[in-house]
Design a protein around this motif. Structure first.
Motif, PDB file in Angstrom:
ATOM      1  N   ASN A  41      -0.673  38.211  71.167  1.00  0.00           N
ATOM      2  CA  ASN A  41      -0.831  39.668  71.101  1.00  0.00           C
ATOM      3  C   ASN A  41      -0.650  40.280  72.494  1.00  0.00           C
ATOM      4  OD1 ASN A  41      -1.122  42.023  69.622  1.00  0.00           O
ATOM      5  ND2 ASN A  41      -3.353  42.052  69.800  1.00  0.00           N
ATOM      6  N   PHE A  42       0.412  39.790  73.180  1.00  0.00           N
ATOM      7  CA  PHE A  42       0.850  40.284  74.492  1.00  0.00           C
ATOM      8  C   PHE A  42      -0.095  39.932  75.640  1.00  0.00           C
ATOM      9  CE2 PHE A  42       2.501  43.089  71.176  1.00  0.00           C
ATOM     10  CZ  PHE A  42       3.844  42.785  71.306  1.00  0.00           C
ATOM     11  N   GLU A  43      -0.790  38.798  75.492  1.00  0.00           N
ATOM     12  CA  GLU A  43      -1.617  38.303  76.593  1.00  0.00           C
ATOM     13  C   GLU A  43      -0.870  37.265  77.429  1.00  0.00           C
ATOM     14  OE1 GLU A  43      -5.417  36.901  75.401  1.00  0.00           O
ATOM     15  OE2 GLU A  43      -6.123  38.859  74.731  1.00  0.00           O
ATOM     16  N   HIS A  44       0.211  36.697  76.917  1.00  0.00           N
ATOM     17  CA  HIS A  44       0.980  35.710  77.676  1.00  0.00           C
ATOM     18  C   HIS A  44       2.411  35.686  77.154  1.00  0.00           C
ATOM     19  CE1 HIS A  44       0.839  32.929  74.239  1.00  0.00           C
ATOM     20  NE2 HIS A  44      -0.460  33.177  74.152  1.00  0.00           N
ATOM     21  N   GLY A  45       3.245  34.876  77.765  1.00  0.00           N
ATOM     22  CA  GLY A  45       4.620  34.750  77.313  1.00  0.00           C
ATOM     23  C   GLY A  45       5.573  35.668  78.065  1.00  0.00           C
ATOM     24  N   SER A  46       6.850  35.459  77.829  1.00  0.00           N
ATOM     25  CA  SER A  46       7.884  36.169  78.592  1.00  0.00           C
ATOM     26  C   SER A  46       8.334  37.444  77.894  1.00  0.00           C
ATOM     27  CB  SER A  46       9.088  35.249  78.821  1.00  0.00           C
ATOM     28  OG  SER A  46       9.591  34.767  77.581  1.00  0.00           O
ATOM     29  N   TYR A  47       7.381  38.253  77.421  1.00  0.00           N
ATOM     30  CA  TYR A  47       7.790  39.502  76.789  1.00  0.00           C
ATOM     31  C   TYR A  47       8.205  40.508  77.858  1.00  0.00           C
ATOM     32  CZ  TYR A  47       3.107  41.422  77.831  1.00  0.00           C
ATOM     33  OH  TYR A  47       1.974  41.859  78.455  1.00  0.00           O
ATOM     34  N   SER A  48       9.019  41.442  77.436  1.00  0.00           N
ATOM     35  CA  SER A  48       9.635  42.374  78.380  1.00  0.00           C
ATOM     36  C   SER A  48       9.650  43.775  77.771  1.00  0.00           C
ATOM     37  CB  SER A  48      11.067  41.930  78.677  1.00  0.00           C
ATOM     38  OG  SER A  48      11.844  41.969  77.486  1.00  0.00           O
ATOM     39  N   GLY A  49      10.251  44.707  78.529  1.00  0.00           N
ATOM     40  CA  GLY A  49      10.432  46.042  77.977  1.00  0.00           C
ATOM     41  C   GLY A  49      11.261  46.009  76.714  1.00  0.00           C
ATOM     42  N   ARG A  50      12.233  45.106  76.663  1.00  0.00           N
ATOM     43  CA  ARG A  50      13.064  44.934  75.462  1.00  0.00           C
ATOM     44  C   ARG A  50      12.185  44.566  74.265  1.00  0.00           C
ATOM     45  NH1 ARG A  50      16.568  40.307  76.872  1.00  0.00           N
ATOM     46  NH2 ARG A  50      14.621  39.182  76.581  1.00  0.00           N
ATOM     47  N   THR A  51      11.232  43.660  74.496  1.00  0.00           N
ATOM     48  CA  THR A  51      10.319  43.261  73.425  1.00  0.00           C
ATOM     49  C   THR A  51       9.525  44.452  72.921  1.00  0.00           C
ATOM     50  OG1 THR A  51      10.025  41.166  74.629  1.00  0.00           O
ATOM     51  CG2 THR A  51       8.546  41.599  72.777  1.00  0.00           C
ATOM     52  N   LEU A  52       8.999  45.236  73.842  1.00  0.00           N
ATOM     53  CA  LEU A  52       8.160  46.369  73.459  1.00  0.00           C
ATOM     54  C   LEU A  52       8.958  47.457  72.753  1.00  0.00           C
ATOM     55  CD1 LEU A  52       5.844  46.569  76.585  1.00  0.00           C
ATOM     56  CD2 LEU A  52       5.412  45.429  74.400  1.00  0.00           C
ATOM     57  N   ARG A  53      10.229  47.583  73.106  1.00  0.00           N
ATOM     58  CA  ARG A  53      11.079  48.538  72.380  1.00  0.00           C
ATOM     59  C   ARG A  53      11.297  48.081  70.943  1.00  0.00           C
ATOM     60  NH1 ARG A  53      13.037  49.244  77.660  1.00  0.00           N
ATOM     61  NH2 ARG A  53      14.418  47.426  77.563  1.00  0.00           N
ATOM     62  N   ILE A  54      11.410  46.767  70.738  1.00  0.00           N
ATOM     63  CA  ILE A  54      11.516  46.241  69.376  1.00  0.00           C
ATOM     64  C   ILE A  54      10.223  46.507  68.616  1.00  0.00           C
ATOM     65  CG2 ILE A  54      11.657  44.109  68.006  1.00  0.00           C
ATOM     66  CD1 ILE A  54      13.585  43.024  70.153  1.00  0.00           C
ATOM     67  N   ILE A  55       9.091  46.274  69.269  1.00  0.00           N
ATOM     68  CA  ILE A  55       7.795  46.548  68.638  1.00  0.00           C
ATOM     69  C   ILE A  55       7.701  48.028  68.249  1.00  0.00           C
ATOM     70  CG2 ILE A  55       5.307  46.704  69.072  1.00  0.00           C
ATOM     71  CD1 ILE A  55       6.202  43.880  68.502  1.00  0.00           C
ATOM     72  N   ALA A  56       8.169  48.897  69.119  1.00  0.00           N
ATOM     73  CA  ALA A  56       8.151  50.329  68.795  1.00  0.00           C
ATOM     74  C   ALA A  56       8.974  50.617  67.544  1.00  0.00           C
ATOM     75  CB  ALA A  56       8.683  51.137  69.983  1.00  0.00           C
ATOM     76  N   ASP A  57      10.145  49.992  67.446  1.00  0.00           N
ATOM     77  CA  ASP A  57      10.981  50.172  66.253  1.00  0.00           C
ATOM     78  C   ASP A  57      10.262  49.669  65.001  1.00  0.00           C
ATOM     79  OD1 ASP A  57      13.022  51.304  67.694  1.00  0.00           O
ATOM     80  OD2 ASP A  57      14.209  49.463  67.852  1.00  0.00           O
ATOM     81  N   LEU A  58       9.581  48.532  65.124  1.00  0.00           N
ATOM     82  CA  LEU A  58       8.869  47.967  63.975  1.00  0.00           C
ATOM     83  C   LEU A  58       7.729  48.885  63.543  1.00  0.00           C
ATOM     84  CD1 LEU A  58       8.685  44.205  65.086  1.00  0.00           C
ATOM     85  CD2 LEU A  58      10.277  45.229  63.455  1.00  0.00           C
ATOM     86  N   LEU A  59       6.996  49.430  64.514  1.00  0.00           N
ATOM     87  CA  LEU A  59       5.905  50.349  64.183  1.00  0.00           C
ATOM     88  C   LEU A  59       6.447  51.630  63.560  1.00  0.00           C
ATOM     89  CD1 LEU A  59       3.631  49.923  67.328  1.00  0.00           C
ATOM     90  CD2 LEU A  59       3.329  48.896  65.074  1.00  0.00           C
TER      91      LEU A  59
END
Length: 341
Positions: free
Chosen positions: A177-195
């Motif tokens: 839940n975004f506490e670790h890993g190589s997530y990026s702004g790209r990841t968060l933009r995908i999450i925004a699309d999903l929401l």
């Protein structure tokens, strides 16, 4: 550099060329394995393809609610059916893993299959077991990679609730839940699309993270109180659990999920380990903060691998001897740990 457009084009051509597609996730599947598998399933069935899904062993309870999860055939429970599915497939997609050993008891049948094989993954050090390797370790999850490839194939983000839920589960579970890993702004933009697509975030988070049994909570308390050792001189803490411990707390598959992350919240600790006693070996999970590469640690000492800050391995000895060996190799890495975070 990973060429997303190139690999997506090759994958799309394979989807067009074959009708009988088998999607295979790895043994002891996590949220990303099942999430990316179900996301691909939702898209391909929407496109009219004949698609089957297989997993080497059972899913954890917190993943079974997702749409389509009941259609995943479990190899250890229905060998005859699964062997036939493998034999009938002309395209096999191996999802969220890159080594044959992760196929469990189905390994021989999948590897010997004459079907065209594709790996879609984000782990390091892939083995040569497929005709097409699509792997990008810069992605936080295989689900993120699947989302992007499907968006290109579809000409726009694929709008399907079950697809979106599957991708979301894959991303949040592989990043804690975004506490670790190589997530990026790209990841968060995908999450925004999903929401924005209308998924129920709170409902999903509750099912995935807030759905534990009383026994699991008591096992967690016991593990932290009685089975955790803090080694401040190594910036390390480890937890071990015996088979009896698991039995005493009515352990079911998935109960220890997330235990390994907790010691990292201790001030000064940058390396956390969970050791779980099995019948003939010890399963180890590794987490780190900073630049201590637990994937290299796991590969070098414990027949494992994974990501920079999250990996796993195994050791074929008693729990007592495994802990002794772990302490020995920990000393060998003391300088790296001192400078890790």
């Amino acid at each position: 550099m990973f060429d997303l457009a190139k690999y997506t084009k090759e994958l799309s051509e394979l989807f067009e060329s074959y009708e009988n597609i088998l999607l295979v996730s790895h043994i002891n599947p996590d949220g990303d394995a099942i999430g990316s598998q179900l996301a691909l399933y939702q898209f391909l069935t929407y496109k009219g393809k004949k698609v089957e899904m297989m997993c080497p062993n059972n899913l954890q309870e917190f993943l079974k609610w997702m749409h389509g999860a009941d259609k995943i055939k479990i190899f250890i429970r229905n060998r005859k059916k699964c062997i036939k599915l493998i034999g009938d497939a002309d395209l096999i997609i191996l999802i969220d893993f890159n080594q044959a050993s992760r196929l469990g008891e189905s390994e021989k049948y999948v590897i010997d299959s004459k079907a065209t094989k594709v790996i879609i993954d984000h782990h390091l050090e892939p083995h040569d077991i497929a005709n097409l390797l699509i792997s990008d370790p810069s992605r936080c999850s295989t689900s993120e990679l699947v989302y992007e490839m499907i968006a290109i194939i579809n000409g726009e983000p694929f709008k399907n609730r079950s697809f979106s839920e599957a991708v979301y589960v894959g991303i949040i579970t592989d990043t804690g839940n975004f506490e670790h890993g190589s997530y990026s702004g790209r990841t968060l933009r995908i999450i925004a699309d999903l929401l924005d697509s209308g998924i129920e975030k709170e409902k999903i988070l509750n099912v995935v993270y807030n759905n534990f049994s009383v026994d699991r909570m008591r096992l967690l308390g016991f593990a932290l109180n009685k089975r955790m050792t803090v080694l401040s001189e190594y910036k390390t803490a480890y937890i071990y659990l015996t088979k009896k411990d698991l039995s005493d707390f009515s352990h079911v598959k998935g109960d220890t999920e997330g235990f390994v992350n907790l010691p990292l919240s201790i001030n000064g600790i940058s390396f956390a380990v969970l050791l779980v006693e099995k019948d003939n070996f010890v399963k180890l999970s590794f987490r780190s903060k900073g630049n201590f590469a637990v994937n290299e640690f796991a590969s070098k000492y414990f027949y494992g691998g994974g990501h920079l800050n999250a990996s796993g391995g195994e050791y074929y000895d008693t729990l007592e001897n495994t802990i002794k060996y772990f302490m020995k190799v920990l000393e060998e890495n003391k300088m790296q740990l001192e400078n890790s975070f």
